[in-house]
Design a protein around this motif. Structure first.
Motif, mmCIF file in Angstrom:
data_model
loop_
_atom_site.group_PDB
_atom_site.id
_atom_site.type_symbol
_atom_site.label_atom_id
_atom_site.label_comp_id
_atom_site.label_asym_id
_atom_site.label_seq_id
_atom_site.Cartn_x
_atom_site.Cartn_y
_atom_site.Cartn_z
ATOM 1 N N GLY A 169 8.801 -12.973 -3.762
ATOM 2 C CA GLY A 169 7.445 -12.522 -4.052
ATOM 3 C C GLY A 169 7.100 -12.812 -5.497
ATOM 4 O O GLY A 169 7.693 -13.683 -6.130
ATOM 5 N N GLU A 170 6.150 -12.054 -6.029
ATOM 6 C CA GLU A 170 5.708 -12.268 -7.401
ATOM 7 C C GLU A 170 6.821 -11.911 -8.391
ATOM 8 O O GLU A 170 7.686 -11.083 -8.102
ATOM 9 C CB GLU A 170 4.458 -11.424 -7.689
ATOM 10 C CG GLU A 170 3.309 -11.650 -6.719
ATOM 11 C CD GLU A 170 2.872 -13.102 -6.658
ATOM 12 O OE1 GLU A 170 2.871 -13.754 -7.718
ATOM 13 O OE2 GLU A 170 2.533 -13.574 -5.563
ATOM 14 N N GLU A 171 6.788 -12.527 -9.554
ATOM 15 C CA GLU A 171 7.823 -12.325 -10.562
ATOM 16 C C GLU A 171 7.859 -10.878 -11.026
ATOM 17 O O GLU A 171 6.828 -10.236 -11.242
ATOM 18 C CB GLU A 171 7.561 -13.238 -11.762
ATOM 19 C CG GLU A 171 8.652 -13.188 -12.818
ATOM 20 C CD GLU A 171 8.418 -14.180 -13.941
ATOM 21 O OE1 GLU A 171 9.307 -14.303 -14.798
ATOM 22 O OE2 GLU A 171 7.340 -14.820 -13.953
ATOM 23 N N ASP A 172 9.093 -10.351 -11.149
ATOM 24 C CA ASP A 172 9.324 -8.994 -11.676
ATOM 25 C C ASP A 172 8.592 -7.932 -10.861
ATOM 26 O O ASP A 172 8.046 -6.967 -11.410
ATOM 27 C CB ASP A 172 8.901 -8.892 -13.147
ATOM 28 C CG ASP A 172 9.719 -9.806 -14.050
ATOM 29 O OD1 ASP A 172 10.911 -10.000 -13.761
ATOM 30 O OD2 ASP A 172 9.145 -10.338 -15.016
ATOM 31 N N THR A 173 8.561 -8.088 -9.558
ATOM 32 C CA THR A 173 7.920 -7.084 -8.710
ATOM 33 C C THR A 173 8.926 -6.518 -7.719
ATOM 34 O O THR A 173 9.926 -7.153 -7.383
ATOM 35 C CB THR A 173 6.733 -7.668 -7.925
ATOM 36 O OG1 THR A 173 7.191 -8.758 -7.109
ATOM 37 C CG2 THR A 173 5.647 -8.155 -8.856
ATOM 38 N N SER A 174 8.639 -5.315 -7.298
ATOM 39 C CA SER A 174 9.413 -4.686 -6.233
ATOM 40 C C SER A 174 8.438 -4.103 -5.232
ATOM 41 O O SER A 174 7.279 -3.825 -5.552
ATOM 42 C CB SER A 174 10.341 -3.599 -6.782
ATOM 43 O OG SER A 174 9.593 -2.549 -7.368
ATOM 44 N N TYR A 175 8.908 -3.952 -4.008
ATOM 45 C CA TYR A 175 8.060 -3.444 -2.938
ATOM 46 C C TYR A 175 8.732 -2.233 -2.299
ATOM 47 O O TYR A 175 9.955 -2.186 -2.170
ATOM 48 C CB TYR A 175 7.836 -4.513 -1.866
ATOM 49 C CG TYR A 175 7.244 -5.788 -2.390
ATOM 50 C CD1 TYR A 175 5.883 -5.889 -2.686
ATOM 51 C CD2 TYR A 175 8.038 -6.915 -2.589
ATOM 52 C CE1 TYR A 175 5.338 -7.063 -3.168
ATOM 53 C CE2 TYR A 175 7.509 -8.099 -3.074
ATOM 54 C CZ TYR A 175 6.156 -8.163 -3.359
ATOM 55 O OH TYR A 175 5.626 -9.329 -3.841
ATOM 56 N N ARG A 176 7.908 -1.274 -1.931
ATOM 57 C CA ARG A 176 8.400 -0.121 -1.181
ATOM 58 C C ARG A 176 8.035 -0.372 0.271
ATOM 59 O O ARG A 176 6.857 -0.466 0.616
ATOM 60 C CB ARG A 176 7.737 1.161 -1.682
ATOM 61 C CG ARG A 176 8.356 2.437 -1.130
ATOM 62 C CD ARG A 176 9.678 2.724 -1.778
ATOM 63 N NE ARG A 176 10.275 3.961 -1.250
ATOM 64 C CZ ARG A 176 11.521 4.321 -1.486
ATOM 65 N NH1 ARG A 176 12.289 3.577 -2.240
ATOM 66 N NH2 ARG A 176 11.996 5.445 -0.991
ATOM 67 N N LEU A 177 9.036 -0.524 1.122
ATOM 68 C CA LEU A 177 8.777 -0.861 2.513
ATOM 69 C C LEU A 177 9.737 -0.094 3.406
ATOM 70 O O LEU A 177 10.956 -0.193 3.238
ATOM 71 C CB LEU A 177 8.933 -2.367 2.746
ATOM 72 C CG LEU A 177 8.539 -2.902 4.122
ATOM 73 C CD1 LEU A 177 7.047 -2.676 4.373
ATOM 74 C CD2 LEU A 177 8.859 -4.386 4.234
#
Length: 202
Positions: A66-74
């Motif tokens: 995904g996008e740089e330096d990102t995290s997702y809550r899933l």
């Protein structure tokens, strides 16, 4: 239980508002190059998930981009995304332009052989929003993608996903139908599946 194809002599079994399928979205040359790159470059990992009252290791390898330096809550998990590989980002844009949709991440699954699988499920996490659009691209070994009605498991359909094919899932599909990749009794070579998603920030 009889397993019926999504296609028959009378045409498409699913209405277009639920599924769109392009069997040759990528050329063989494009699909071959991407498959080889991903096998070599992706940091494939085992993941664990809770099923009922125990933690199990998923029977496949995965990676997120995904996008740089990102995290997702899933689904209650915090996912650290790898920065886009250029071919993955270019493919994201190609699918978005073709189908007029938007994605910000992609889940990669590596099915190493006939023993790797994914169980019946629906992609209904709240972070995906209502009626999510998911673009699913297949590379490598052809595998059957099974669907069954949530309220009537006798209504079951299958689609053979070949190298370079793209399946777009949308509309109320995740509400009414479950899907899976089953284990096989036949020997299988590796398959990579890419599912492009839009994960919404809270």
């Amino acid at each position: 239980m009889e397993q019926l194809s999504l296609f028959d002599n009378e045409g498409y079994q699913f209405p277009e508002e639920l599924l769109q399928f392009e069997p040759h979205f990528l050329s063989n040359k494009e699909a071959d190059a991407l498959f080889k790159l991903l096998l070599q470059e992706v940091p494939w990992q085992h993941t664990a998930q809770k099923m009922y009252d125990r933690i199990v290791t998923t029977p496949r390898l995965t990676a997120w981009y995904g996008e740089e330096d990102t995290s997702y809550r899933l689904g209650g998990r915090n996912i650290i995304a790898n920065q886009w590989l250029t071919p993955l980002y270019d493919l994201k844009v190609k699918i978005e332009q073709r189908f007029n949709c938007q994605f910000n991440s992609v889940l990669l699954n590596l099915y190493r052989d006939q023993n790797d699988s994914v169980a019946w499920h629906r992609d209904r996490e709240s972070e995906l929003g209502n009626r999510p659009v998911i673009g699913s691209l297949s590379l490598g070994q052809a595998r059957y993608f099974d669907f069954r009605r949530v309220d009537d498991h006798s209504q079951k359909r299958s689609l053979l996903l070949r190298h370079g094919s793209l399946l777009l899932m949308k509309g109320d599909l995740q509400e009414s139908w479950e899907h899976r990749i089953a284990k096989s009794s036949q020997a299988m070579t590796p398959r990579i599946n890419l599912t492009f998603r839009l994960i919404r920030e809270e």
